[in-house]
Design a protein around this motif. Structure first.
Motif: not given
Length: 321
Positions: A44-57, A188-194
């Motif tokens: 539900r939360l890992n979507r949208g802009s970089v800022r949105a993904r940061l806050w979703g995380g 907690g991985y440095r992948t494009q998705r996470h």
């Protein structure tokens, strides 16, 4: 909160349960429930802009960790209100699920035993169940190295760190730590998705393991000043702020070299080397690593339990001055 001695006895009993029973597959495991929650939140939360993904995380971390703490506290409280022994039994079982002594030893031996009898394919398959690296092309030394690294690193997040948090805050805090650890293992991985969504999870896991990793390395090295000095020099070379400490300590105690090249989904990754290549890793070194693991967690528990008991006795005395 329980007095220090009572909580220490409860945690010691939980260790006994884990050593005897391990993780029964027929019973629901809290980590499985955590994983389902994290997966649902990410969808539900890992979507949208970089800022949105940061806050979703960040929101995923908050909901998972705080929710786990509150749920475990509530379960123990409700059952304890029904009957004190029922509450104690629930807390005992929940703490035991946060500790994986029997499981980690079993994972190491599942690699060591086929390797010792010359069944390299079976050893590779067993290793592949507990690591993320490609195992099918590993030679015997590479397979043993992977198993030793697994035992060393997971002594922290599978045993000593949950023991520390259990001694501080009982089952609620121990399971909250497992939530942090599960978050890191899933997102907690440095992948494009996470890269952005999992940043908060990775940083919180680093913070939670900072002290346990160093204390565990010290417990691995007790009896060998040289190993401790060398560990302090090598550990910071590791890309992880924490994993290098137990791995370097075990490497120097065994006289093997850990780290180096590993392959992940066909891509070779080079990590810092830890220890000295006095001998090539083999099945005997895996068994020795498991023995070191048992000595380390026992020393760690004795040290931290004694400190917690002392603190609980000193605080009331200090408050009355």
């Amino acid at each position: 909160m329980m007095p220090g001695l009572a909580l220490t006895m409860l945690v010691a009993a939980a260790i006994g349960v884990d050593l005897i029973v391990g993780d029964p597959r027929r019973l629901p495991h809290p980590v499985v429930l955590m994983g389902r929650l994290i997966g649902a939140l990410e969808a539900r939360l890992n979507r949208g802009s970089v800022r949105a993904r940061l806050w979703g995380g960040r929101l995923t971390v908050l909901i998972t960790v705080a929710g786990t703490f509150a749920a475990v506290w509530g379960i123990c409280r409700v059952l304890g209100a029904i009957h004190p022994w029922l509450g104690l039994a629930a807390e005992l079982w929940l703490i035991s699920t946060a500790v994986a002594i029997k499981g980690l030893a079993g994972a190491g031996r599942a690699v060591a035993e086929p390797l010792d009898r010359g069944d390299l394919p079976a050893a590779r398959t067993a290793l592949g169940r507990v690591v993320g690296r490609d195992t099918q092309a590993l030679d015997a030394a590479g397979t043993a190295r992977g198993a030793i690294e697994t035992v060393a690193e997971n002594t922290v997040d599978g045993i000593t760190a949950p023991l520390l948090f259990a001694l501080i805050g009982g089952a609620p805090l121990a399971l909250a730590y497992k939530a942090v650890n599960t978050l890191d293992s899933m997102i907690g991985y440095r992948t494009q998705r996470h890269e952005n969504f999992g940043r908060a999870a990775a940083k919180l896991d680093d913070a939670a393991n900072w002290l346990p990793a160093r204390l565990t390395a010290l417990c691995f090295c007790l009896g060998s000043r040289r190993a401790w000095r060398s560990t302090r020099q090598d550990a910071p070379k590791h890309a992880s702020p924490n994993a290098g400490w137990p791995e370097a300590a075990v490497a120097y105690r065994l006289g093997v070299q850990l780290g180096g090249a590993s392959c992940y989904q066909g891509v070779v990754s080079q990590s810092a080397t830890l220890g000295e290549p006095i001998a090539a890793p083999d099945a005997r070194h895996i068994e020795r690593a498991i023995n070191l693991m048992h000595h380390a967690w026992a020393r760690f528990f004795a040290l931290t339990a004694a400190l917690m008991i002392a603190v609980t006795w000193l605080i009331p005395a200090g408050g009355g001055v």
